[in-house]
Design an enzyme around this catalytic site. Structure first.
Site, PDB file in Angstrom:
ATOM      1  N   LYS A   1      14.056 -13.144  -0.305  1.00 19.93           N
ATOM      2  CA  LYS A   1      13.354 -13.306  -1.580  1.00 19.93           C
ATOM      3  C   LYS A   1      12.045 -12.509  -1.579  1.00 19.93           C
ATOM      4  O   LYS A   1      11.722 -11.811  -2.542  1.00 19.93           O
ATOM      5  CB  LYS A   1      13.089 -14.794  -1.853  1.00 19.93           C
ATOM      6  CG  LYS A   1      14.369 -15.607  -2.037  1.00 19.93           C
ATOM      7  CD  LYS A   1      14.077 -17.080  -2.276  1.00 19.93           C
ATOM      8  CE  LYS A   1      15.366 -17.868  -2.427  1.00 19.93           C
ATOM      9  NZ  LYS A   1      15.101 -19.314  -2.652  1.00 19.93           N
TER      10      LYS A   1
ATOM     11  N   GLY B   1      -5.155 -21.932  -6.751  1.00 23.09           N
ATOM     12  CA  GLY B   1      -6.481 -21.351  -6.853  1.00 23.09           C
ATOM     13  C   GLY B   1      -7.609 -22.352  -6.728  1.00 23.09           C
ATOM     14  O   GLY B   1      -8.778 -21.960  -6.602  1.00 23.09           O
TER      15      GLY B   1
ATOM     16  N   HIS C   1      -7.820   1.839  -2.040  1.00 25.73           N
ATOM     17  CA  HIS C   1      -7.657   0.389  -1.890  1.00 25.73           C
ATOM     18  C   HIS C   1      -8.593  -0.330  -2.848  1.00 25.73           C
ATOM     19  O   HIS C   1      -9.764   0.032  -2.983  1.00 25.73           O
ATOM     20  CB  HIS C   1      -7.981  -0.001  -0.448  1.00 25.73           C
ATOM     21  CG  HIS C   1      -7.675  -1.414  -0.110  1.00 25.73           C
ATOM     22  ND1 HIS C   1      -8.650  -2.382  -0.036  1.00 25.73           N
ATOM     23  CD2 HIS C   1      -6.501  -2.023   0.177  1.00 25.73           C
ATOM     24  CE1 HIS C   1      -8.088  -3.532   0.295  1.00 25.73           C
ATOM     25  NE2 HIS C   1      -6.791  -3.345   0.427  1.00 25.73           N
TER      26      HIS C   1
ATOM     27  N   SER D   1       1.074  -0.994  -1.233  1.00 26.34           N
ATOM     28  CA  SER D   1       0.195  -0.833  -0.076  1.00 26.34           C
ATOM     29  C   SER D   1       0.958  -0.184   1.072  1.00 26.34           C
ATOM     30  O   SER D   1       2.139   0.135   0.950  1.00 26.34           O
ATOM     31  CB  SER D   1      -0.390  -2.196   0.349  1.00 26.34           C
ATOM     32  OG  SER D   1       0.636  -3.089   0.716  1.00 26.34           O
TER      33      SER D   1
ATOM     34  N   MET E   1      -1.290 -13.372  -4.020  1.00 26.21           N
ATOM     35  CA  MET E   1      -0.510 -13.473  -2.793  1.00 26.21           C
ATOM     36  C   MET E   1       0.099 -12.148  -2.382  1.00 26.21           C
ATOM     37  O   MET E   1       0.494 -11.343  -3.215  1.00 26.21           O
ATOM     38  CB  MET E   1       0.619 -14.488  -2.964  1.00 26.21           C
ATOM     39  CG  MET E   1       1.607 -14.137  -4.066  1.00 26.21           C
ATOM     40  SD  MET E   1       3.115 -15.122  -4.011  1.00 26.21           S
ATOM     41  CE  MET E   1       4.354 -13.839  -3.873  1.00 26.21           C
ATOM     42  N   ALA E   2       0.125 -11.927  -1.089  1.00 26.73           N
ATOM     43  CA  ALA E   2       0.910 -10.829  -0.555  1.00 26.73           C
ATOM     44  C   ALA E   2       2.370 -11.268  -0.576  1.00 26.73           C
ATOM     45  O   ALA E   2       2.672 -12.466  -0.579  1.00 26.73           O
ATOM     46  CB  ALA E   2       0.479 -10.523   0.878  1.00 26.73           C
TER      47      ALA E   2
END
Length: 349
Positions: free
Chosen positions: A224, A306, A116, A140, A175-176
């Protein structure tokens, strides 16, 4: 508990070095974790240290990895992390990608067989601080219910981007491809607070606000987000000859073994496409124009991507970083870990 960035960095470094990482590797991992906490991204900060310490101490993180870097084409390379600390391998690989892009305009570097690596914003900001455009994505653990499905298959599979404007300001997003990262659920558990009912589902597939009842996360924007996480899985897994989809190793399964994860860095040198100074000026212009947009009702100001994290980082420099007492007490203790994550169901409370 409020601690300074320097104090938090030292506490994390000490714990990871005690667990078995070299001082230099522990220093890098601490740098990435403090980067996250300072920006208010607590899901990828000190909350992860106890898990890392257990995996390191049990051999699941290679403490003396043999990193190899092989250029496979004019603008491409593969960096093998030998299942060392992902933060260290990803940082090293990004440094090499930046150098390649400075010379050749573009660099695509696959990072394979790592653990990780923390918040991707750290690595893309390496690129933007060097005047480049940085893109990074990684696979992940399978913990997301695909659109229309009732069982997990893909991971949260994050994507990050950063580009600099004039001076030290930059546009960054990390972003995830899920509505929220799994670390946000862990953070809610550590703070004993509810989560929004749009983040995840329970064992029956129904939305839940209880972070301890989560059995699957949800993709952003339905089909999406599902498509985006598929793209990330292909580019950071299948493309690098690594396990993919539901075959990606769980963060909590057998902490004695390396995770074999993949990550992909893409770096673009603006000078090969336009005037580099003008590029940065236009980035700054876009920032200013976004800030100047008339805000919606009950919104104080439109922020560029950000900016909120940058504001939080500036506040952290002056006022310190808030760390929940349980995590702070662990960091100052002599224990490598108080609770075992080994072979634990990630969805278990």
């Amino acid at each position: 508990m409020i601690v300074s960035k320097q104090q938090l960095h030292q506490l994390i470094k000490n714990k990871l070095h005690h667990a078995g990482l070299s001082e230099s590797h522990a220093d890098t991992v601490a740098d990435v974790l403090v980067h996250a906490d300072a920006k208010g991204i607590h899901s990828h900060g000190a909350v992860r240290v106890e898990y890392y310490a257990e995996r390191i101490s049990k051999g699941g993180t290679n403490t003396a990895p043999n990193f190899t870097y092989t250029e496979t084409g004019p603008c491409s390379a593969v960096f093998d992390g030998d299942n060392g600390a992902g933060h260290v391998a990803a940082k090293d690989a990004m440094e090499r990608a930046i150098k390649m892009a400075q010379e050749k305009g573009v660099a695509v570097v696959g990072v394979r067989r790592i653990g990780h690596s923390g918040a991707l914003s750290y690595f893309v900001e390496q690129a933007s601080q060097a005047g480049m455009v940085g893109i990074s994505l990684c696979q992940s653990d399978p913990m997301v219910v695909p659109f229309g499905g009732s069982e997990v298959y893909y991971g949260t599979n994050p994507i990050a981007f950063s580009a600099s404007g004039v001076g030290d300001k930059h546009i960054t997003f990390d972003m995830a491809t899920t509505i929220q990262a799994w670390g946000k659920v862990l953070d809610a558990r550590s703070r004993h607070v509810d989560i929004p009912d749009t983040w995840a589902v329970d064992e029956s597939g129904k939305p839940t606000t209880d972070p301890f009842a989560v059995k699957g996360l949800l993709p952003i924007a339905g089909p999406k987000g599902y498509g985006l996480m598929m793209m990330v899985d292909v580019l950071s897994g299948i493309l690098l000859g690594l396990p993919f989809g539901k075959h990606v190793s769980s963060m909590y399964h057998d902490l004695t073994q390396g995770r074999e994860l993949g990550q992909l860095h893409i770096v673009i040198n603006p000078a090969f496409f336009t005037d580099a100074s003008l590029f940065r000026e236009h980035i700054s212009q876009a920032m200013g124009e976004l800030n100047a947009i008339k805000p919606a009702p009950h919104v104080e100001k439109v922020l560029y991507p950000g900016e909120n994290s940058q504001i939080e980082e500036q506040r952290s420099e002056k006022e310190g970083i808030e760390i929940v007492d349980e995590i702070y007490n662990y960091l100052i203790s002599d224990a490598l870990y108080n609770k075992s994550y080994d072979n634990k169901n990630p969805f278990a409370g």
